[in-house]
Motif scaffolding. Structure first.
Motif, PDB file in Angstrom:
ATOM      1  N   TYR A 425      35.648  55.325  48.115  1.00  0.00           N
ATOM      2  CA  TYR A 425      36.926  54.615  48.006  1.00  0.00           C
ATOM      3  C   TYR A 425      37.864  55.028  49.144  1.00  0.00           C
ATOM      4  O   TYR A 425      38.467  54.182  49.824  1.00  0.00           O
ATOM      5  CB  TYR A 425      37.609  54.941  46.670  1.00  0.00           C
ATOM      6  N   GLU A 426      37.996  56.344  49.366  1.00  0.00           N
ATOM      7  CA  GLU A 426      38.920  56.851  50.388  1.00  0.00           C
ATOM      8  C   GLU A 426      38.495  56.425  51.788  1.00  0.00           C
ATOM      9  O   GLU A 426      39.337  56.110  52.640  1.00  0.00           O
ATOM     10  CB  GLU A 426      39.001  58.381  50.293  1.00  0.00           C
ATOM     11  N   ASN A 427      37.189  56.404  52.036  1.00  0.00           N
ATOM     12  CA  ASN A 427      36.694  55.996  53.348  1.00  0.00           C
ATOM     13  C   ASN A 427      36.961  54.518  53.616  1.00  0.00           C
ATOM     14  O   ASN A 427      37.395  54.152  54.705  1.00  0.00           O
ATOM     15  CB  ASN A 427      35.199  56.292  53.460  1.00  0.00           C
ATOM     16  N   ILE A 428      36.705  53.676  52.635  1.00  0.00           N
ATOM     17  CA  ILE A 428      36.925  52.239  52.823  1.00  0.00           C
ATOM     18  C   ILE A 428      38.418  51.958  52.999  1.00  0.00           C
ATOM     19  O   ILE A 428      38.804  51.082  53.786  1.00  0.00           O
ATOM     20  CB  ILE A 428      36.363  51.436  51.633  1.00  0.00           C
ATOM     21  N   ARG A 429      39.259  52.704  52.292  1.00  0.00           N
ATOM     22  CA  ARG A 429      40.706  52.457  52.351  1.00  0.00           C
ATOM     23  C   ARG A 429      41.331  52.872  53.687  1.00  0.00           C
ATOM     24  O   ARG A 429      42.530  52.722  53.873  1.00  0.00           O
ATOM     25  CB  ARG A 429      41.411  53.177  51.189  1.00  0.00           C
ATOM     26  N   GLU A 439      39.613  45.111  45.557  1.00  0.00           N
ATOM     27  CA  GLU A 439      39.548  44.681  46.964  1.00  0.00           C
ATOM     28  C   GLU A 439      38.500  45.485  47.720  1.00  0.00           C
ATOM     29  O   GLU A 439      37.763  44.945  48.556  1.00  0.00           O
ATOM     30  CB  GLU A 439      40.921  44.829  47.622  1.00  0.00           C
ATOM     31  N   VAL A 440      38.435  46.778  47.443  1.00  0.00           N
ATOM     32  CA  VAL A 440      37.432  47.633  48.089  1.00  0.00           C
ATOM     33  C   VAL A 440      36.030  47.174  47.704  1.00  0.00           C
ATOM     34  O   VAL A 440      35.141  47.024  48.552  1.00  0.00           O
ATOM     35  CB  VAL A 440      37.642  49.114  47.695  1.00  0.00           C
ATOM     36  N   PHE A 452      23.932  49.480  46.891  1.00  0.00           N
ATOM     37  CA  PHE A 452      23.504  50.873  46.942  1.00  0.00           C
ATOM     38  C   PHE A 452      24.606  51.816  46.454  1.00  0.00           C
ATOM     39  O   PHE A 452      24.314  52.894  45.934  1.00  0.00           O
ATOM     40  CB  PHE A 452      23.020  51.263  48.357  1.00  0.00           C
ATOM     41  N   VAL A 453      25.885  51.414  46.616  1.00  0.00           N
ATOM     42  CA  VAL A 453      26.982  52.268  46.126  1.00  0.00           C
ATOM     43  C   VAL A 453      26.910  52.376  44.603  1.00  0.00           C
ATOM     44  O   VAL A 453      27.092  53.461  44.033  1.00  0.00           O
ATOM     45  CB  VAL A 453      28.364  51.706  46.558  1.00  0.00           C
ATOM     46  N   TYR A 460      31.619  54.465  43.440  1.00  0.00           N
ATOM     47  CA  TYR A 460      32.573  54.486  44.545  1.00  0.00           C
ATOM     48  C   TYR A 460      33.329  55.813  44.652  1.00  0.00           C
ATOM     49  O   TYR A 460      34.032  56.051  45.635  1.00  0.00           O
ATOM     50  CB  TYR A 460      33.574  53.333  44.403  1.00  0.00           C
ATOM     51  N   ASN A 461      33.178  56.677  43.661  1.00  0.00           N
ATOM     52  CA  ASN A 461      33.794  58.007  43.714  1.00  0.00           C
ATOM     53  C   ASN A 461      32.840  59.056  44.273  1.00  0.00           C
ATOM     54  O   ASN A 461      33.144  60.246  44.255  1.00  0.00           O
ATOM     55  CB  ASN A 461      34.267  58.425  42.315  1.00  0.00           C
ATOM     56  N   THR A 462      31.697  58.593  44.776  1.00  0.00           N
ATOM     57  CA  THR A 462      30.746  59.503  45.411  1.00  0.00           C
ATOM     58  C   THR A 462      31.381  60.147  46.643  1.00  0.00           C
ATOM     59  O   THR A 462      32.010  59.475  47.461  1.00  0.00           O
ATOM     60  CB  THR A 462      29.466  58.745  45.831  1.00  0.00           C
ATOM     61  N   GLN A 463      31.210  61.456  46.770  1.00  0.00           N
ATOM     62  CA  GLN A 463      31.767  62.177  47.903  1.00  0.00           C
ATOM     63  C   GLN A 463      30.885  62.004  49.136  1.00  0.00           C
ATOM     64  O   GLN A 463      29.673  62.202  49.081  1.00  0.00           O
ATOM     65  CB  GLN A 463      31.891  63.676  47.577  1.00  0.00           C
TER      66      GLN A 463
END
Length: 577
Positions: A425-429, A439-440, A452-453, A460-463
């Motif tokens: 999530y943080e990377n896409i944002r 939206e993500v 695959f996510v 989507y909370n995968t580190q």
């Protein structure tokens, strides 16, 4: 200390000025203490006056407590000022780097910038703390101690007029001899850091080729050279202590001889001799302190120059006051563009490129290695400036845009794009920090990443680890495409960024582009003909020149380079089947 660097002191000026003030007060107390001790010995003890001893003893303790208070206060303020100064320096360097164009960054290696923000700033911090504290202390201590010695015995005071310049000159000579070696050390630190960085980043390749021993040997050679340089410098600096000790003992012996004779003749008392010895030690120790600080400043001088080099670097690209902040559309025009990485006098990577891309078109770019495909697209978001001609986006020369406004509307996805530590999530944002989860997830579906996510245990909370090393190359590319799509740009550039995905996934990504972002101008650099075969226009580059523009069918008839690539891939694929 370099004036450029001193600008970073800022809010810590108060502590920087108060530190020498409290140091001076501490020195005054320390200089008065031996005088009180002399009075206790010569008057109180000699006359057996207990009341006098107690009275002077209380004053002595009070002086010692005040000296302790002033010393601790000065130390705390010096630590705050130096730590704050280094914090501001790191901020200023990092902030300056953010303003650099690729051309500016090319002037410095990554490892060199890291060394400047770590080792070099630490050296400057230590030198600054010593400068505002010890350099204020030592000269005043030498002067006041010498004055007190002059009051007590002129002969001994005259002795110091010979010893101080002689010893000071010797110690400064030692420091200057060591200085060139310290300068070399920090240049080699860059090489050492670069070796470590390369090894860590390419750890999988190193292990795959079983090259651990080679890398260890390479590191050992660099490390040993740094060790030898430091050893040479430290061997020279090591003369400080024996020279100081020798001088100290000789001076004390001479003082005892002079003082003993004066006591016998009755011109000096025992307490006065004790005070003179203490003042002598204070003078000699202060001299050693000065040279120690001098050595630190000389070490820091090399670091100061390296830091100032970054701070004084002028960003090649700066916004004008009337910079355009709105990109009208995704139209792109290359108007007789020439470009060289070395500037006007360098070899041209792009030569007289003329190109007109309509807003919303899908453009494919193909060409051999070194044909300047990536160079061409890097001029659109103004990662580099043209050497000649002009690049226009939305009818405006990119040099007239506000850089942030331009790059917000031009998303680039590189073949070796980077993911950062944090969740998916943080990377896409990074594309839009205020985007919702929906939206993500939607842009991930467009980039064929959602599948695959969702298979990850934490979704989507995968580190993601630093550099994205816990996902495959194809997964990383799809996440980077999703991140670019989240910006909702007017221009989307894919620089060979589907090379690690299979042809089916590649086709699905392009289908999503056509259906979901039809108004976005899409530029796709590819090595596979299938990735660009259905583009509105295909640009063929060779040696920095456009050799053909048209649809796949048109180029098969008119462009030999495209035809050779097409036939080698299509026919080669058919034969392999």
């Amino acid at each position: 200390m370099n004036k450029t660097l001193l600008k970073s002191v800022r809010e810590y000026k108060k502590q920087s000025f108060l530190t020498p003030f409290f140091v001076i007060l501490e020195v005054f107390m320390e200089v008065l203490i031996p005088l009180e001790m002399a009075k206790i010995i010569d008057v109180g003890i000699a006359d057996g006056n207990l009341n006098y001893i107690i009275q002077r003893g209380i004053i002595l303790v009070a002086m010692a407590m005040l000296a302790l208070f002033f010393g601790v206060t000065a130390g705390n303020m010096a630590a705050v000022a130096a730590a704050g100064y280094s914090k501001n320096l790191r901020h200023d360097i990092f902030y300056k780097i953010q303003q650099f164009s690729f051309k500016n960054i090319d002037h410095f290696s990554t490892s060199g910038l890291v060394t400047r923000m770590t080792t070099d700033i630490t050296n400057v911090q230590m030198a600054y703390m010593m400068s505002i504290r010890l350099l204020a202390r030592a000269p005043i201590m030498i002067i006041l101690s010498w004055v007190m010695t002059l009051v007590l015995n002129k002969t001994v005071a005259m002795l110091f007029l010979i010893v101080i310049p002689l010893l000071g000159g010797t110690l400064i000579f030692i420091a200057k001899k060591a200085h060139p070696h310290f300068i070399k050390v920090f240049d080699e630190y860059d090489v050492l850091n670069n070796s470590v960085q390369e090894n860590v980043n390419a750890s999988r390749v190193v292990k795959a080729f079983v090259r651990e021993d080679y890398e260890i040997d390479k590191f050992h050679i660099i490390s040993k050279y740094v060790y030898s340089l430091f050893t040479k410098a430290e061997k020279i600096v090591a003369w400080n202590s024996p020279v100081m000790q020798f001088t100290m003992y000789v001076v004390i012996l001479v003082i005892v001889a002079i003082g003993g004779n004066s006591i016998v003749t009755g011109t000096m008392q025992t307490g006065e001799l004790t005070s003179i010895i203490v003042y002598s030690l204070q003078i000699l120790m202060s001299l050693m302190m000065v040279t120690f600080v001098f050595v630190m400043i000389m070490i820091a001088e090399a670091s100061t120059d390296r830091i100032a080099e970054v701070l004084n670097e002028e960003p090649e690209m700066q916004d004008s006051d009337d910079a355009v902040k709105d990109v009208a559309n995704g139209e792109i025009i290359f108007d007789h563009v020439n470009f060289s990485y070395a500037g006007k006098d360098g070899t041209l990577s792009l030569k007289d490129v003329c190109l007109h891309i309509q807003s919303g078109q899908t453009i494919g770019i193909i060409g051999g290695t070194g044909s300047a495909k990536s160079t061409l697209v890097q001029l659109i978001p103004r990662l580099y400036d043209v050497t000649g001609g002009a690049v226009k986006v939305g009818g405006v020369d990119v040099r007239n845009y506000n850089l942030e406004a331009l790059r917000d509307q031009v998303s680039m996805v590189l073949q070796k794009n980077v993911l950062f530590s944090g969740t998916i999530y943080e990377n896409i944002r990074w594309g839009n920090e205020s985007a919702t989860d929906e939206e993500v997830q939607n842009v991930c579906k467009l980039a064929q990443a959602d599948g695959f996510v969702q298979e990850f245990p934490n979704g989507y909370n995968t580190q993601i680890v630093q550099g994205g090393n816990n996902v495959s190359g194809g997964q990383k590319q799809r996440l980077c495409i999703a991140r670019a799509l989240l910006k909702k740009p007017k221009i989307l550039i894919l620089d060979d960024s589907t090379s690690a995905v299979d042809t089916k996934t590649d086709a699905l990504i392009r289908k999503a582009f056509r259906e979901e972002i039809p108004d976005t101008t899409k530029i796709i650099i590819a090595q596979r003909v299938s990735s660009i075969e259905d583009a509105d226009q295909i640009i063929v580059l060779d040696d920095g020149k456009i050799t053909g523009i048209g649809t796949s069918k048109e180029l098969l008839k008119t462009n030999e380079i495209y035809r050779e690539v097409y036939e080698s891939q299509v026919k080669g694929g058919a034969e392999n089947e």
